[in-house]
Scaffold this active site. Structure first.
Site, short mmCIF file in Angstrom:
data_model
loop_
_atom_site.label_atom_id
_atom_site.label_comp_id
_atom_site.label_asym_id
_atom_site.label_seq_id
_atom_site.Cartn_x
_atom_site.Cartn_y
_atom_site.Cartn_z
N CYS A 109 -43.71 3.00 -15.85
CA CYS A 109 -44.05 1.85 -16.70
C CYS A 109 -45.56 1.79 -16.90
O CYS A 109 -46.04 1.18 -17.83
CB CYS A 109 -43.50 0.56 -16.15
SG CYS A 109 -44.08 0.20 -14.52
N ASN A 111 -37.04 5.65 -11.89
CA ASN A 111 -38.22 6.50 -12.01
C ASN A 111 -39.03 6.65 -10.73
O ASN A 111 -39.76 7.63 -10.57
CB ASN A 111 -39.11 6.01 -13.16
CG ASN A 111 -39.66 4.63 -12.94
OD1 ASN A 111 -39.01 3.80 -12.31
ND2 ASN A 111 -40.84 4.37 -13.44
N GLU A 150 -41.74 1.37 -26.36
CA GLU A 150 -41.86 2.19 -25.16
C GLU A 150 -40.80 3.29 -25.21
O GLU A 150 -39.61 3.00 -25.29
CB GLU A 150 -41.65 1.31 -23.92
CG GLU A 150 -41.90 2.05 -22.63
CD GLU A 150 -41.61 1.19 -21.39
OE1 GLU A 150 -40.64 0.41 -21.41
OE2 GLU A 150 -42.36 1.32 -20.42
N GLY A 184 -34.76 -7.20 -18.14
CA GLY A 184 -35.59 -8.12 -17.34
C GLY A 184 -35.53 -9.54 -17.87
O GLY A 184 -35.40 -10.50 -17.11
N LYS A 238 -29.07 -3.07 -5.56
CA LYS A 238 -28.41 -2.12 -6.47
C LYS A 238 -29.46 -1.20 -7.09
O LYS A 238 -30.27 -1.63 -7.91
CB LYS A 238 -27.66 -2.84 -7.60
CG LYS A 238 -26.81 -1.85 -8.40
CD LYS A 238 -26.47 -2.33 -9.79
CE LYS A 238 -27.39 -1.80 -10.86
NZ LYS A 238 -27.40 -0.35 -11.08
N GLY A 278 -37.56 -2.67 -14.52
CA GLY A 278 -36.80 -1.90 -15.50
C GLY A 278 -37.18 -2.33 -16.91
O GLY A 278 -38.31 -2.77 -17.15
N GLU A 326 -40.51 -6.86 -13.41
CA GLU A 326 -41.55 -5.92 -13.85
C GLU A 326 -40.94 -5.09 -14.95
O GLU A 326 -39.95 -4.39 -14.73
CB GLU A 326 -41.99 -5.04 -12.68
CG GLU A 326 -42.90 -5.72 -11.70
CD GLU A 326 -44.12 -6.33 -12.36
OE1 GLU A 326 -44.60 -5.77 -13.37
OE2 GLU A 326 -44.57 -7.37 -11.90
C1 UN1 Z 1 -47.45 3.79 -10.40
O1 UN1 Z 1 -48.07 3.71 -11.44
O2 UN1 Z 1 -47.71 4.65 -9.54
O3 UN1 Z 1 -41.74 1.38 -12.83
C2 UN1 Z 1 -46.36 2.85 -10.07
C3 UN1 Z 1 -42.93 1.70 -12.78
C4 UN1 Z 1 -43.90 0.77 -12.06
C5 UN1 Z 1 -44.56 1.40 -10.92
C6 UN1 Z 1 -45.69 2.30 -11.28
N1 UN1 Z 1 -43.19 -0.42 -11.62
O4 UN1 Z 1 -43.29 2.76 -13.25
#
Ligand code: UN1
Length: 488
Positions: free
Chosen positions: A284, A153, A385, A233, A176, A228, A250
């Site tokens: 995220c 993303n 989600e 995770g 990766k 991810g 994350e």
């Molecule tokens: C953002 O909000 O600009 O995977 C960054 C994601 C987060 C990063 C968000 N680790 O969307």
């Protein structure tokens, strides 16, 4: 249709072709158009990459930080020079709008610059000793070979915010990227390569879960950083724990925007639109839950539904486009199925929720900006989600109930609170259990110099970015430094 770019992997300083099953990225607005393709990296490539990283890391760690930073600064300049073209490539390969694509390449450059200058900010710790003639100081050392696994993303910004701190603190990297966005990964690796990174310090392997699992399980990988899904995770963190190496994960979010009675409604509508629909909701940190107090709920929803209906959805590289497609067929399916089950569970679709009928949008992976009001009954849309442009709405009697609803999630990445009342805002700071809280701005966004990451089940391990990154990418040695009696 243009000719697809040939995929290459970077191993031990060489750009090589893959041998494994084919990897192919497509334009999600026109899925028949292939953006990049080639053979996946093999497990032999993985072994070679880890060995190269292990060979290179000692000299890289011994290179002065300012010199390591120089490489990151030179790479940042390359990103800035190519922001127009690479931003367009990003938009074509991932589906976010051209403005967002170009913005993301520039953001990645800013992250490289931030860490490139880290040498100027390094400061340490020194403690008094209870013993005469002694001081105690804490030194930082790199962890070694870091495995980096990144999502689709933010195809260049998230890799930058993991790879830049890994490198500046003296680690070598085996990376990766998501196999949906290999072209952008090649751009970032080529910028660092051209900026003068020594061979083996950064290795790029494009492939599927065999390569991802191979990195996490490799006995010579000393730490793993991942962004991810929550399932993957947790699997990575448990494998890493079993091997006795640190992991930073994350993961998911189900981020709430809370709008209280006294909020500036125009501002709140604008920010909720950005949080829910920018990047097609594929962040995220995106706003996927909206909590409205009763007195303003109808007014707010009227304005929001108008704005959602007017959002220009189409070809991401189109001048006037405000929202592009989602990244893949499987994402499209998950999201449409999620909308359908919300309907079955008794929710009311206020905006979107219907497929498009025109040629481009019926064939590309487009989802209309969707707003769904839930009743009091349990709903998967409240908890799961979906990672798309879908906003679930619930009403609350007052601020206390609204904050309790915001906490009604196993995730705790980010939240946004809209109120003019400082007391309420401070209550939110105290009670809303998240890693990132926005007062009067959208739930997404992250600056390179401040910690980023989630509470509850959104994150595992040290936070990312800013000084927090140092916790993960270094380990400390506490040095008891004792002098002797002065020589006579
Ligand atoms: C953002 O909000 O600009 O995977 C960054 C994601 C987060 C990063 C968000 N680790 O969307």
């Amino acid at each position: 249709m243009h000719t697809p770019v040939r995929l290459r992997h970077l191993v031990a300083g060489q750009w090589i072709s893959g041998e494994g099953d084919g990897v192919r990225s497509v334009d999600p607005a026109r899925p028949r158009s292939v953006v990049a393709e080639g053979g996946a990296a093999s497990t032999d490539h993985l072994d070679a990459a880890v060995a190269a990283a292990g060979d290179a890391v000692r000299a890289w760690a011994a290179t002065p930080m300012a010199e390591r930073g120089g490489v990151l600064l030179a790479a940042a300049a390359i990103l800035d020079d190519n922001a127009g073209q690479w931003g367009r490539d990003l938009s074509v390969e991932e589906g976010k709008t051209l403005a967002e694509g170009v913005g993301e390449v520039r953001r990645a450059a800013q992250i490289l610059r931030y860490y490139g200058n880290e040498g100027d900010r390094q400061a340490g710790e020194i403690y008094a000793s209870p013993r005469a003639g002694e001081q105690i100081l804490v030194t930082r050392k790199p962890v070694g070979v870091v495995g980096v696994i990144t999502p689709f993303n933010f195809p260049i910004a998230i890799p930058a915010w993991k790879i830049a701190p890994a490198l500046i603190y003296g680690n070598a990297v085996v990376w990766k990227p998501a196999s949906t966005v290999p072209l952008l990964a090649m751009h970032l690796a080529s910028a660092l390569d051209a900026a003068g990174l020594p061979a083996g310090v950064l290795n790029l392997l494009i492939g599927g879960s065999v390569i991802g699992d191979g990195i996490v399980n490799h006995p010579d990988v000393d730490a793993v950083t991942f962004t991810g899904s929550t399932d993957i995770g947790r699997r990575i963190a448990s494998t890493a724990a079993a091997r006795g190496v640190p992991a930073q994960a994350e993961m998911g979010g189900k981020n709430a925007a809370v709008v209280l009675d006294d909020a500036d409604l125009d501002l709140a509508v604008e920010q909720v639109m950005l949080g829910a629909f920018r990047s097609t909701g594929q962040k995220c940190t995106a706003t996927s839950r909206l909590i409205l107090t009763e007195n303003i709920a109808d007014r707010f929803l009227d304005a929001l539904v108008d704005r959602a209906g007017a959002l220009v959805v189409g070809d991401p590289v189109g001048e006037s486009t405000q929202m592009g497609p989602v990244v893949s067929e499987s994402a499209h399916k998950t999201i449409t199925t999620g909308i359908e089950s919300a309907r079955t569970q008794g929710a009311t679709v206020l905006a979107g929720g219907q497929p498009y009928a025109d040629e481009l949008r019926a064939h590309g992976y487009f989802i209309a900006p969707t707003v769904i009001e839930l009743g009091d009954q349990p709903a998967d849309l409240w908890t799961d989600e979906l990672f798309g442009p879908v906003l679930a709405v619930r009403r609350a009697a007052d601020a206390e109930e609204a904050f309790a609803l915001a906490n009604d999630s196993e995730f705790g990445l980010s939240a946004a609170v809209f109120t003019q009342d400082l007391t309420r805002a401070l209550q939110a700071v105290e009670h809303v259990d998240v890693g990132v809280l926005h007062v009067k701005s959208e739930s997404a966004g992250a600056d390179p110099h401040v910690p980023f990451g989630g509470a509850k089940k959104s994150g595992l391990g040290p936070k990312e970015q800013g000084s927090a990154a140092r916790e993960f990418f270094t380990h400390t040695t506490t040095v008891y430094l004792r002098g002797g009696a002065p020589r006579s």
